[in-house]
Design a protein around this motif. Sequence first.
Motif, PDB file in Angstrom:
ATOM      1  N   LYS A   1      76.398  25.408  28.234  1.00 41.98           N
ATOM      2  CA  LYS A   1      75.306  25.802  27.337  1.00 41.98           C
ATOM      3  C   LYS A   1      75.093  24.654  26.359  1.00 41.98           C
ATOM      4  O   LYS A   1      76.056  24.064  25.877  1.00 41.98           O
ATOM      5  N   LEU A   2      73.836  24.374  26.074  1.00 46.45           N
ATOM      6  CA  LEU A   2      73.506  23.228  25.238  1.00 46.45           C
ATOM      7  C   LEU A   2      72.506  23.604  24.153  1.00 46.45           C
ATOM      8  O   LEU A   2      71.506  24.254  24.427  1.00 46.45           O
ATOM      9  N   VAL A   3      72.794  23.181  22.934  1.00 45.95           N
ATOM     10  CA  VAL A   3      71.874  23.303  21.811  1.00 45.95           C
ATOM     11  C   VAL A   3      71.228  21.936  21.637  1.00 45.95           C
ATOM     12  O   VAL A   3      71.924  20.938  21.430  1.00 45.95           O
TER      13      VAL A   3
ATOM     14  N   MET B   1      81.356  25.508  19.467  1.00 47.83           N
ATOM     15  CA  MET B   1      82.121  25.179  20.677  1.00 47.83           C
ATOM     16  C   MET B   1      82.894  26.401  21.177  1.00 47.83           C
ATOM     17  O   MET B   1      83.020  26.602  22.385  1.00 47.83           O
ATOM     18  N   LYS B   2      83.379  27.214  20.245  1.00 51.26           N
ATOM     19  CA  LYS B   2      84.099  28.440  20.612  1.00 51.26           C
ATOM     20  C   LYS B   2      83.178  29.379  21.402  1.00 51.26           C
ATOM     21  O   LYS B   2      83.633  30.119  22.269  1.00 51.26           O
ATOM     22  N   HIS B   3      81.876  29.310  21.115  1.00 50.12           N
ATOM     23  CA  HIS B   3      80.884  30.100  21.847  1.00 50.12           C
ATOM     24  C   HIS B   3      80.397  29.369  23.101  1.00 50.12           C
ATOM     25  O   HIS B   3      79.406  29.772  23.710  1.00 50.12           O
ATOM     26  N   GLY B   4      81.062  28.280  23.447  1.00 48.46           N
ATOM     27  CA  GLY B   4      80.733  27.543  24.663  1.00 48.46           C
ATOM     28  C   GLY B   4      79.506  26.664  24.562  1.00 48.46           C
ATOM     29  O   GLY B   4      78.875  26.342  25.574  1.00 48.46           O
ATOM     30  N   LEU B   5      79.160  26.261  23.350  1.00 50.08           N
ATOM     31  CA  LEU B   5      77.945  25.473  23.130  1.00 50.08           C
ATOM     32  C   LEU B   5      78.250  24.004  22.869  1.00 50.08           C
ATOM     33  O   LEU B   5      79.125  23.675  22.074  1.00 50.08           O
TER      34      LEU B   5
END
Length: 155
Positions: free
Chosen positions: A32-34, A61-65
């Motif tokens: 996943k990317l912001v 990052m903890k949310h996979g981003l």
Amino acid sequence: MTSLIEGDKAPSFSAKDQNGKKISLADYKGKKLVIFFYPQDMTPTCTVQACNLRDNFALLMKHGLEVIGISPDSTESHKKFETRHQLPFPLLADTDRKIIDKYGVWGEKQLYGRKYMGLHRTTFIVDEKGKIMKIILKPKSKQHAEEIIAALAAG
């Protein structure tokens, strides 16, 4: 403003970051990317936004981003911005506005009644398959990371 909508395939891109490293959307396949577009390095609102993302980077990052910032500034300007504010994510230089135009975030703005062309602060959250999950128009710079987490939670 952007003609992209949630569910669209994110436009591909490739550009150099503040360290001269070439980065492309394809590098983030499976993640996943912001992607946050911001008008200019070192300006007050852009600094608040980038520092909010920096301060909440571990949470994101903890949310996979993963996070990328993009502006029309040069790699040299980005390097100064990164160094001054210890930013932990890539800042892509889009001096020719190719990425900015693909994402449709360049357009007419108004400040104190004066109209001019500029970058509209906009954030795109892209899923693991390269599709746009969420678009945040006019993000709140002081609470941007929280906005991103809330947008993810809302589905």
